[in-house]
Design a protein around this motif. Structure first.
Motif, PDB file in Angstrom:
ATOM      1  N   VAL A 343       0.791  -1.252  -0.137  1.00 46.76           N
ATOM      2  CA  VAL A 343       0.026   0.051   0.154  1.00 46.76           C
ATOM      3  C   VAL A 343       0.898   0.951  -0.107  1.00 46.76           C
ATOM      4  O   VAL A 343       2.026   1.345   0.778  1.00 46.76           O
ATOM      5  CB  VAL A 343      -0.905   0.069   1.345  1.00 46.76           C
ATOM      6  CG1 VAL A 343      -1.881   1.251   1.430  1.00 46.76           C
ATOM      7  CG2 VAL A 343      -1.760  -1.408   1.495  1.00 46.76           C
ATOM      8  N   LYS A 344       0.635   2.180  -0.922  1.00 43.64           N
ATOM      9  CA  LYS A 344       1.313   3.358  -0.904  1.00 43.64           C
ATOM     10  C   LYS A 344       0.774   4.468   0.097  1.00 43.64           C
ATOM     11  O   LYS A 344      -0.236   4.059   0.580  1.00 43.64           O
ATOM     12  CB  LYS A 344       1.576   3.967  -2.257  1.00 43.64           C
ATOM     13  CG  LYS A 344       0.239   4.591  -2.907  1.00 43.64           C
ATOM     14  CD  LYS A 344       0.176   4.954  -4.518  1.00 43.64           C
ATOM     15  CE  LYS A 344      -0.771   5.769  -4.748  1.00 43.64           C
ATOM     16  NZ  LYS A 344      -0.716   6.110  -6.288  1.00 43.64           N
ATOM     17  N   SER A 345       1.581   5.520   0.429  1.00 44.21           N
ATOM     18  CA  SER A 345       1.186   6.511   1.390  1.00 44.21           C
ATOM     19  C   SER A 345      -0.029   7.172   1.043  1.00 44.21           C
ATOM     20  O   SER A 345      -0.402   7.357  -0.409  1.00 44.21           O
ATOM     21  CB  SER A 345       2.269   7.568   1.324  1.00 44.21           C
ATOM     22  OG  SER A 345       1.707   8.753   2.048  1.00 44.21           O
ATOM     23  N   GLY A 346      -1.040   7.264   1.703  1.00 45.16           N
ATOM     24  CA  GLY A 346      -2.250   7.566   1.291  1.00 45.16           C
ATOM     25  C   GLY A 346      -3.346   6.627   0.889  1.00 45.16           C
ATOM     26  O   GLY A 346      -4.639   6.907   0.749  1.00 45.16           O
ATOM     27  N   GLY A 347      -2.722   5.397   0.537  1.00 45.03           N
ATOM     28  CA  GLY A 347      -3.600   4.300   0.006  1.00 45.03           C
ATOM     29  C   GLY A 347      -4.445   3.463   1.253  1.00 45.03           C
ATOM     30  O   GLY A 347      -4.165   3.824   2.163  1.00 45.03           O
ATOM     31  N   GLU A 348      -5.034   2.647   0.721  1.00 42.01           N
ATOM     32  CA  GLU A 348      -6.137   1.792   1.496  1.00 42.01           C
ATOM     33  C   GLU A 348      -5.931   0.485   1.495  1.00 42.01           C
ATOM     34  O   GLU A 348      -5.766   0.001   0.371  1.00 42.01           O
ATOM     35  CB  GLU A 348      -7.379   2.403   1.375  1.00 42.01           C
ATOM     36  CG  GLU A 348      -7.678   3.876   1.853  1.00 42.01           C
ATOM     37  CD  GLU A 348      -9.031   4.395   1.659  1.00 42.01           C
ATOM     38  OE1 GLU A 348      -9.916   3.459   1.118  1.00 42.01           O
ATOM     39  OE2 GLU A 348      -9.387   5.501   2.018  1.00 42.01           O
ATOM     40  N   LEU A 349      -6.253  -0.333   2.471  1.00 49.20           N
ATOM     41  CA  LEU A 349      -6.019  -1.679   2.628  1.00 49.20           C
ATOM     42  C   LEU A 349      -7.490  -2.203   3.274  1.00 49.20           C
ATOM     43  O   LEU A 349      -7.840  -1.892   4.292  1.00 49.20           O
ATOM     44  CB  LEU A 349      -4.728  -2.181   3.508  1.00 49.20           C
ATOM     45  CG  LEU A 349      -4.824  -3.523   4.347  1.00 49.20           C
ATOM     46  CD1 LEU A 349      -4.469  -4.462   3.259  1.00 49.20           C
ATOM     47  CD2 LEU A 349      -3.862  -3.733   5.241  1.00 49.20           C
ATOM     48  N   VAL A 350      -7.929  -3.344   2.608  1.00 50.17           N
ATOM     49  CA  VAL A 350      -9.006  -4.226   3.268  1.00 50.17           C
ATOM     50  C   VAL A 350      -8.560  -5.518   3.530  1.00 50.17           C
ATOM     51  O   VAL A 350      -7.770  -6.240   2.531  1.00 50.17           O
ATOM     52  CB  VAL A 350     -10.292  -4.308   2.378  1.00 50.17           C
ATOM     53  CG1 VAL A 350     -11.249  -5.371   2.752  1.00 50.17           C
ATOM     54  CG2 VAL A 350     -11.127  -2.960   2.123  1.00 50.17           C
ATOM     55  N   TYR A 351      -8.672  -5.745   4.870  1.00 52.06           N
ATOM     56  CA  TYR A 351      -8.304  -7.308   5.036  1.00 52.06           C
ATOM     57  C   TYR A 351      -9.764  -7.993   5.492  1.00 52.06           C
ATOM     58  O   TYR A 351     -10.522  -7.579   6.346  1.00 52.06           O
ATOM     59  CB  TYR A 351      -7.763  -7.141   6.518  1.00 52.06           C
ATOM     60  CG  TYR A 351      -7.676  -8.625   7.379  1.00 52.06           C
ATOM     61  CD1 TYR A 351      -6.516  -9.581   6.957  1.00 52.06           C
ATOM     62  CD2 TYR A 351      -8.311  -8.903   8.343  1.00 52.06           C
ATOM     63  CE1 TYR A 351      -6.647 -10.836   7.693  1.00 52.06           C
ATOM     64  CE2 TYR A 351      -8.387 -10.221   8.892  1.00 52.06           C
ATOM     65  CZ  TYR A 351      -7.288 -11.222   8.584  1.00 52.06           C
ATOM     66  OH  TYR A 351      -7.367 -12.483   9.176  1.00 52.06           O
ATOM     67  N   ALA A 352      -9.945  -8.989   4.804  1.00 53.76           N
ATOM     68  CA  ALA A 352     -11.216  -9.663   4.791  1.00 53.76           C
ATOM     69  C   ALA A 352     -11.011 -11.139   5.068  1.00 53.76           C
ATOM     70  O   ALA A 352     -10.206 -11.790   4.610  1.00 53.76           O
ATOM     71  CB  ALA A 352     -12.168  -9.516   3.480  1.00 53.76           C
ATOM     72  N   THR A 353     -12.011 -11.742   5.632  1.00 59.20           N
ATOM     73  CA  THR A 353     -12.214 -13.376   6.064  1.00 59.20           C
ATOM     74  C   THR A 353     -13.487 -13.675   5.656  1.00 59.20           C
ATOM     75  O   THR A 353     -14.423 -12.945   5.850  1.00 59.20           O
ATOM     76  CB  THR A 353     -11.546 -13.714   7.186  1.00 59.20           C
ATOM     77  OG1 THR A 353     -12.513 -13.742   8.048  1.00 59.20           O
ATOM     78  CG2 THR A 353     -10.328 -13.275   7.581  1.00 59.20           C
TER      79      THR A 353
END
Length: 404
Positions: A343-353
């Motif tokens: 993820v770059k600076s300012g980007g977003e991440l979704v962790y899902a299960t």
């Protein structure tokens, strides 16, 4: 209902492969349905649904039938007789059903239905684990919901059609669907039918995808033109959804440790008309490192216990072991630690299960955020989906932002 010998034999053959040889129920049923070209849709439905039903309720039925694994064919016929008796089906005059104690079966069912591990047909360890993590009340409701048959939900491929057009096209084929409030691309089948034979499927107008699963791509906040990494893409159900949300603009990099799954994704992407997907098998850590600080969005649809999808994978109850959950939690955290660096600076991440266990979900996110790798990330929101509240699969998703 009248029982037909060849259909019942197919069910018994299937149960032998699933229970005694450890084969996956969905694969076994696919093979069973190819046995006799003369079978109509009702025959095929009987074989599939009866097999799944007995797999789902294996512990309860075996306890009532007073048989233990490994099941020989006589034992499987006894279990089948329990299934039929509890559904009020008159048993034919076959040798397999001689001396079936119908009244005793119903009495044992009433007796065992007072004990959750038998009523919901689950292993002792799983019953204890679920109650420990979710509490007695929620676990009882959730495992009951997860024992219901999954509904068939379609996700409309907006790269090729609209929900309204697809609904109309399916209606012309006598396949009735309805819109789902709050699920913008979903259609629910009113009755189960084989939608994979339709031209609409072959032309890529839809995918079969549970409503809860459809939430994940939407949670990622993608926009056309972005660079998005689907880090555990598998065969690409969520990747294809992301492609439609991005209107085929930008770049999606689909990663997975299994190249054969990515090959399936390529085939599906071609059918869907999704042209902005690039697949990269993870053959070494270099694949991940090359993407450090490069992605606007990263989806980590992490490997998990799969407890949220027992509706469609009832045999998972019998394959899952507590040691697997312990090990998979280590894998989940390791993936979060490493893949989050894309993820770059300012980007977003979704962790899902597709798990309902807090130890695989919010506790993993909290552990990550408290670590060195997670210190630059801010928790934005999460969404817990429980089957007893929605009627769909159990899921979890958390949205994190990498701060500038």
């Amino acid at each position: 209902m009248r029982l037909h010998r060849n259909l019942c034999f197919s069910v018994i053959d299937g149960l032998t492969l699933i229970f005694n040889e450890g084969q996956y129920a969905d694969k076994v049923i696919q093979q069973l349905l190819k046995r006799d070209k003369r079978w109509g849709s009702r025959d095929r439905a009987f074989v599939a649904e009866t097999t799944y039903d007995i797999v789902r309720w294996k512990r309860l039925y075996a306890e009532i039938a007073e048989v233990k694994e490994p099941f020989d064919r006589d034992n499987l016929w006894r279990i089948f007789a329990v299934w039929a008796t509890l559904r009020g089906i008159k048993l034919p005059d076959w040798k397999y059903f001689e001396n079936t104690p119908s009244r005793k079966i119903k009495g044992r069912f009433d007796e065992l239905s007072k004990i959750r591990k038998f009523k919901e047909s689950i292993p002792d360890w799983l019953d204890e684990w679920g109650e420990k993590e979710l509490g007695k009340n929620i676990w009882s409701k959730e495992i009951s919901a997860l024992n219901e048959q999954a509904e068939v939900i379609l996700r409309v491929n907006t790269l090729k059609t609209t929900k309204e057009k697809l609904q109309s096209e399916l209606f012309d084929l006598d396949i009735e669907t309805k819109f789902l409030p709050d699920y913008p691309n979903a259609l629910k089948l009113k009755e189960r039918t084989n939608v994979f034979q339709t031209d609409a499927f072959k032309n890529g107008y839809f995918e079969v995808q549970d409503a809860s699963s459809q939430r994940v791509a939407e949670f990622l906040n993608v926009e056309p033109g972005m660079r998005v990494v689907d880090a555990c893409a598998g065969a690409g159900g969520k990747t294809l959804h992301i492609a439609s949300l991005m209107e085929n603009k930008g770049q999606i990099i689909a990663l997975d440790i299994y190249a054969n799954k990515l090959n399936e994704l390529k085939r599906r992407a071609k059918r869907n008309g999704a042209f902005n997907i690039e697949t990269r098998p993870i053959e070494s850590t270099k694949v991940i490192k090359k993407l450090y600080d490069k992605a606007d969005r990263v989806l980590i649809d992490a490997p998990c216990s799969g407890l949220g999808v027992l509706k469609r994978n009832p045999d998972a109850k019998w394959k899952l072991l507590p040691e697997f959950i312990t090990e998979i939690k280590k894998t989940q955290q390791d993936i979060l630690q490493q893949y989050s660096k894309m993820v770059k600076s300012g980007g977003e991440l979704v962790y899902a299960t597709c798990s309902i266990l807090p130890s695989e979900n919010q506790e993993q996110v909290e552990k990550f955020l408290a670590s060195e790798s997670g210190k630059d990330f801010k928790f934005l929101k999460d969404h817990k989906v429980l089957s007893h509240q929605t009627g769909y699969d159990g899921f979890y998703m958390a949205l994190l932002k990498r701060q500038s």
